[in-house]
Design an enzyme around this catalytic site. Structure first.
Site, PDB file in Angstrom:
ATOM      1  CD1 TRP A   1       0.241   0.460   3.379  1.00  0.00           C
ATOM      2  CD2 TRP A   1      -0.250  -1.689   3.039  1.00  0.00           C
ATOM      3  NE1 TRP A   1       0.705  -0.242   4.453  1.00  0.00           N
ATOM      4  CE2 TRP A   1       0.409  -1.571   4.285  1.00  0.00           C
ATOM      5  CE3 TRP A   1      -0.660  -2.954   2.608  1.00  0.00           C
ATOM      6  CZ2 TRP A   1       0.669  -2.663   5.099  1.00  0.00           C
ATOM      7  CZ3 TRP A   1      -0.386  -4.040   3.426  1.00  0.00           C
ATOM      8  CH2 TRP A   1       0.258  -3.901   4.649  1.00  0.00           C
TER       9      TRP A   1
ATOM     10  CD  GLU B   1      -3.189   3.194   7.998  1.00  0.00           C
ATOM     11  OE1 GLU B   1      -3.351   2.677   9.114  1.00  0.00           O
ATOM     12  OE2 GLU B   1      -2.071   3.471   7.535  1.00  0.00           O
TER      13      GLU B   1
ATOM     14  CE1 TYR C   1     -11.389  -7.591  17.077  1.00  0.00           C
ATOM     15  CE2 TYR C   1      -9.560  -8.379  15.728  1.00  0.00           C
ATOM     16  CZ  TYR C   1     -10.117  -8.123  16.968  1.00  0.00           C
ATOM     17  OH  TYR C   1      -9.401  -8.400  18.103  1.00  0.00           O
TER      18      TYR C   1
ATOM     19  CE1 TYR D   1      -3.121   5.302  12.916  1.00  0.00           C
ATOM     20  CE2 TYR D   1      -4.671   3.835  11.801  1.00  0.00           C
ATOM     21  CZ  TYR D   1      -3.395   4.326  11.975  1.00  0.00           C
ATOM     22  OH  TYR D   1      -2.378   3.860  11.176  1.00  0.00           O
TER      23      TYR D   1
ATOM     24  CG  ASP E   1      -0.613   3.179  15.440  1.00  0.00           C
ATOM     25  OD1 ASP E   1       0.238   3.832  16.089  1.00  0.00           O
ATOM     26  OD2 ASP E   1      -0.296   2.367  14.553  1.00  0.00           O
TER      27      ASP E   1
ATOM     28  CB  CYS F   1       9.919   2.073  19.957  1.00  0.00           C
ATOM     29  SG  CYS F   1       9.679   2.621  21.639  1.00  0.00           S
TER      30      CYS F   1
ATOM     31  CB  CYS G   1      14.328   8.326  24.260  1.00  0.00           C
ATOM     32  SG  CYS G   1      13.093   7.230  24.989  1.00  0.00           S
TER      33      CYS G   1
HETATM   34  S1  SF4 Z   1      15.183   5.088  22.712  1.00  0.00           S
HETATM   35 FE1  SF4 Z   1      13.108   5.488  23.403  1.00  0.00          FE
HETATM   36  S2  SF4 Z   1      11.899   5.741  21.562  1.00  0.00           S
HETATM   37 FE2  SF4 Z   1      13.806   4.758  20.978  1.00  0.00          FE
HETATM   38  S3  SF4 Z   1      13.420   2.551  21.050  1.00  0.00           S
HETATM   39 FE3  SF4 Z   1      14.221   3.131  23.044  1.00  0.00          FE
HETATM   40  S4  SF4 Z   1      12.438   3.553  24.266  1.00  0.00           S
HETATM   41 FE4  SF4 Z   1      11.771   3.591  22.152  1.00  0.00          FE
END
Ligand code: SF4
Length: 357
Positions: A28, A41, A86, A124, A142, A196, A212
């Site tokens: 997509w 989506e 769903y 969303y 999301d 992450c 972060c």
């Molecule tokens: S540094 Fe922060 S945003 Fe990046 S992967 Fe680690 S926890 Fe997630």
């Protein structure tokens, strides 16, 4: 939440650059087409990318334009969705596209007020379509984005609460850049999906590691905070594989509630305290069946998002065509049974009865 201008600019640039270099090649993403974005989506809600890819490709091959989808029968659309779960998503998408054709000349609207009124389109999906297909600066938050924000800003808000989503949307409003808002939203989602990740974030490979707060505080593994969803409610049901003259009785589910309007086998709630054999007799009596009940009794379970069915499946052969059929039921030639779209739980039941692709 206040984010300094310099910091904000750096986060935006690093994420966009990282996305440019690392985005997955997904079908997509190969075209800029609001219809493809909308279909993908909706399929991706609560479903993994790898599962969605073949469904998306089949769906677009069968319904390449909004007109093809608007003209399709409900059964055809649901059949292509079979196994994805769903199913209300498929029906809502179909209804939304019919409205796009009837009201907007076949063009998915590019205004928030209009697109968000289409059936099944929440905040969303509205944000995803407007930012990705129409390059507008609208957030698309999301579960992946909420996880990234919780860690990036070291937030302890419970992401299961609707108020937290609103807060996250307000943060996203602040940080989406004017340049490439769709890519930026996708970069956040992609980071959440591939780096992450929920259980083992790979912070050493993260482009925004230096910004972060969760990582710097060593809290990336305990964030985000999410209260546990309630366990699915258990229910005992009894299903009937009723055959007569090389035909199988299939029944549409009621038009509301679980698996609304889907094809199914006749199904009754089971009283645990009543022996199931008495329930079969009661069912036969209720439907005026005189049946030879097979010795085979199949027991299996199926877990939906909010229900956990414990199932007894009974096979029975009628000696004659009954005068009355249960509501919304039809006889189907045994070799055509699998042409109907059955949800997963009934596919499992049919498999037990020997119907296999
Ligand atoms: S540094 Fe922060 S945003 Fe990046 S992967 Fe680690 S926890 Fe997630």
């Amino acid at each position: 939440m206040e984010i300094g201008d310099n910091r904000l600019h750096d986060i935006q640039e690093m994420l966009l650059q990282w996305y440019l270099e690392n985005q997955r090649d997904l079908p997509w993403r190969r075209h800029s087409n609001a219809y493809y974005t909308l279909v993908s989506e909706i399929m991706l809600q609560q479903t993994k990318v790898a599962t969605v890819i073949p469904y998306f490709e089949r769906f677009i091959k069968r319904f390449p334009t909004v007109y093809d989808l608007a003209d399709a029968s409900d059964d055809d659309v649901v059949k292509l969705w079979e196994g994805l779960g769903y199913y209300s998503r498929a029906r809502n998408l179909h209804a939304a596209i019919k409205e796009v054709v009837a009201t907007y000349d076949g063009v998915i609207p590019n205004e928030k007020e209009k697109i968000s009124k289409l059936k099944g389109i929440g905040p969303y999906t509205t944000g995803a379509v407007l930012s990705i297909a129409y390059k507008q600066k609208v957030p698309a938050v999301d579960g992946n984005v909420m996880r990234v924000f919780s860690r990036l800003f070291d937030m302890e808000d419970d992401i299961a609460k609707p108020a937290t989503r609103k807060k996250m949307e307000a943060i996203a409003e602040q940080i989406i850049p004017d340049r490439s808002p769709g890519d930026f939203n996708q970069a956040l989602m992609e980071l959440g999906a591939t780096v992450c990740t929920p259980k083992s974030p790979e912070c050493l490979f993260c482009p925004i590691r230096n910004f972060c707060k969760g990582y710097q505080a060593g809290r990336e593994h305990i964030l985000p905070i999410k209260t546990k969803a309630k366990a699915p409610k258990k229910a005992s049901v009894i299903m009937f594989g009723v055959k007569w003259n090389n035909k199988l009785l299939v029944q549409k589910r009621p038009s509301s509630g679980l698996l609304a309007n889907m094809w199914a086998l006749p199904t009754e709630n089971r009283m645990e305290e009543m022996p199931y054999i008495s329930q079969i007799e009661e069912y036969c009596e209720m439907n005026q069946y005189s049946a030879k009940i097979s010795e085979d009794v199949y027991r299996f379970e199926h877990i939906f998002s909010h229900r956990h069915w414990k199932i007894i499946l009974i096979s029975m052969e009628l000696s004659e065509n009954p005068v009355y059929l249960p509501k919304r039921s039809i006889w189907v030639d045994e070799q055509s049974v699998l042409e109907f779209a059955f949800p997963k739980v009934y596919q499992k039941a049919l498999e037990q009865l020997g119907y296999r692709n």
